[in-house]
Design an enzyme around this catalytic site. Structure first.
Site, mmCIF file in Angstrom:
data_model
loop_
_atom_site.group_PDB
_atom_site.id
_atom_site.type_symbol
_atom_site.label_atom_id
_atom_site.label_comp_id
_atom_site.label_asym_id
_atom_site.label_seq_id
_atom_site.Cartn_x
_atom_site.Cartn_y
_atom_site.Cartn_z
ATOM 1 N N ARG A 103 0.836 -1.191 0.000
ATOM 2 C CA ARG A 103 0.000 0.000 0.000
ATOM 3 C C ARG A 103 0.881 1.254 0.000
ATOM 4 O O ARG A 103 1.813 1.353 0.788
ATOM 5 C CB ARG A 103 -0.823 -0.027 1.280
ATOM 6 C CG ARG A 103 -1.801 1.075 1.453
ATOM 7 C CD ARG A 103 -2.318 1.005 2.897
ATOM 8 N NE ARG A 103 -3.470 1.843 3.098
ATOM 9 C CZ ARG A 103 -3.408 3.170 3.216
ATOM 10 N NH1 ARG A 103 -2.255 3.785 3.133
ATOM 11 N NH2 ARG A 103 -4.503 3.870 3.416
ATOM 12 N N ASN A 106 1.502 7.042 1.946
ATOM 13 C CA ASN A 106 0.845 8.315 2.251
ATOM 14 C C ASN A 106 -0.499 8.513 1.575
ATOM 15 O O ASN A 106 -0.994 9.617 1.494
ATOM 16 C CB ASN A 106 1.761 9.484 1.887
ATOM 17 C CG ASN A 106 3.018 9.489 2.719
ATOM 18 O OD1 ASN A 106 3.061 8.878 3.782
ATOM 19 N ND2 ASN A 106 4.044 10.154 2.238
ATOM 20 N N CYS A 107 -1.073 7.432 1.059
ATOM 21 C CA CYS A 107 -2.389 7.545 0.430
ATOM 22 C C CYS A 107 -3.463 7.327 1.490
ATOM 23 O O CYS A 107 -3.497 6.288 2.131
ATOM 24 C CB CYS A 107 -2.569 6.490 -0.661
ATOM 25 S SG CYS A 107 -2.022 7.040 -2.268
ATOM 26 N N LEU A 108 -4.332 8.304 1.633
ATOM 27 C CA LEU A 108 -5.384 8.161 2.648
ATOM 28 C C LEU A 108 -6.462 7.187 2.174
ATOM 29 O O LEU A 108 -6.629 6.938 1.009
ATOM 30 C CB LEU A 108 -6.010 9.519 2.948
ATOM 31 C CG LEU A 108 -4.996 10.552 3.454
ATOM 32 C CD1 LEU A 108 -5.648 11.912 3.595
ATOM 33 C CD2 LEU A 108 -4.386 10.108 4.777
#
Lengths: 108, 94, 116
Positions: A103, A106-108
């Site tokens: 994943r 830093n991707c919300l």
């Protein structure tokens, strides 16, 4: 391939081990996302596989995903819109999930 | 408003190697702001950092018994810290 | 407006450096001018041929090689620290600029932030 052959994934559907990825698994994960994989998708998927083997990380955010694609494949493909059309939702997350990468951090 | 060339913000205790690095990097026209355990340097400060104005976060200093420090450091609160950062042209967070 | 992120901690055994790298990548993601400076034990990040399988960690050498792609402007290595750790340009990753005066380099950037 059946779901029984699917390697371990985390609660967000990312492979626990990027080395267990195969193109067949990619197609299966894409199916969950209602995405049929064509040549344009494979180009990005194979780019991500090679990015991961060089840098041992996923592009950490959507912006850096777009930037990395731009660097490797040029302005037309390295654009938010192009990548959103191929990989719905958050393109970096969707594309990394299908490419068997971890994943993006830093991707919300 | 006086201008500070570089504001050095230090939060490491005096024994930390970065304290020495920080002291070496200070130039005239700079200012030094001590926060957290760096306020322990108040006890030895008179020998060091001669060129810079020295500030320390009041709550950190008072908590460690440096309320009446008697050193040349100026104790400041957080709003004053913000003002200092705005006065500085450059910032180094050690 | 330019930011210098300084890594002075060794590459493995602490997370401070990785967090700093993350900060640098995030600044680059938003097209902010950012560079990295390695000093002290931090220069060991730059040593070539790191093989991390045995410690089951990702190689910081490989992670770092993404920095130019993400738009990190420069990677500096403190000259004195490199000498202390026996690092020569041949033994280092590509694209590193030597920094003979790191204090001066910090004074040239608007913001300098140390890792951890």
């Amino acid at each position: 391939m059946t779901d029984a052959n699917m390697p371990a994934r985390n609660n967000e559907g990312f492979l626990e081990n990027a080395n267990e990825w195969t193109p067949e698994i990619a197609a299966l994960i894409a199916q969950d996302e209602h995405i049929a994989l064509y040549e344009k998708h494979w180009e990005i998927i194979m780019f991500l596989r090679s990015f991961y083997s060089s840098h041992e990380m996923s592009p950490p955010s959507n912006r850096l995903f777009v930037k990395s694609v731009k660097e490797a494949l040029g302005d037309e493909k390295g654009s938010s819109i192009y990548l959103m059309q191929l990989f719905s939702g958050t393109p970096a997350k969707t594309a990394c999930r299908i490419a068997g990468l971890p994943r993006p951090t830093n991707c919300l | 408003m006086t201008s500070i060339h570089t504001l050095h913000i230090l939060n490491k205790a005096p024994e930390h190697p970065r304290t020495a690095e920080c002291m070496n990097a200070i130039r005239s026209g700079d200012a030094l702001l001590l926060t957290e355990n760096a306020v322990l340097a108040l006890s030895i400060l008179d020998d060091q950092a001669p060129m810079a104005q020295v500030y320390a976060i009041a709550s950190d200093a008072i908590a460690r018994g440096f309320g009446q420090s008697g050193t040349k450091a100026t104790l400041v609160d957080y709003p004053a810290m913000v003002k200092l950062t705005a006065q500085a042209q450059h910032l180094i967070s050690w | 407006m330019s930011t210098l992120i300084v890594i002075d901690q060794p590459p493995y055994g602490t997370w401070a450096g990785r967090e700093a790298l993350d900060m640098a990548f995030s600044l680059a993601a938003f097209d902010q001018s950012v560079s990295l400076l390695f000093m002290g034990a931090g220069v060991n990040w730059l040593r070539a041929a790191q093989q991390t399988n045995g410690i089951e960690q990702k190689s910081v050498e490989k992670n770092l090689s993404a920095a130019p792609i993400f738009g990190v402007e420069a990677m500096y290595a403190d000259t004195l620290a490199c000498a202390q750790y026996g690092l020569t340009p041949e033994g280092m990753v590509a694209g590193v600029t030597m920094s003979p005066n790191s204090a001066e380099l910090m004074h040239q950037h608007t913001h300098t932030a140390f890792a951890g």
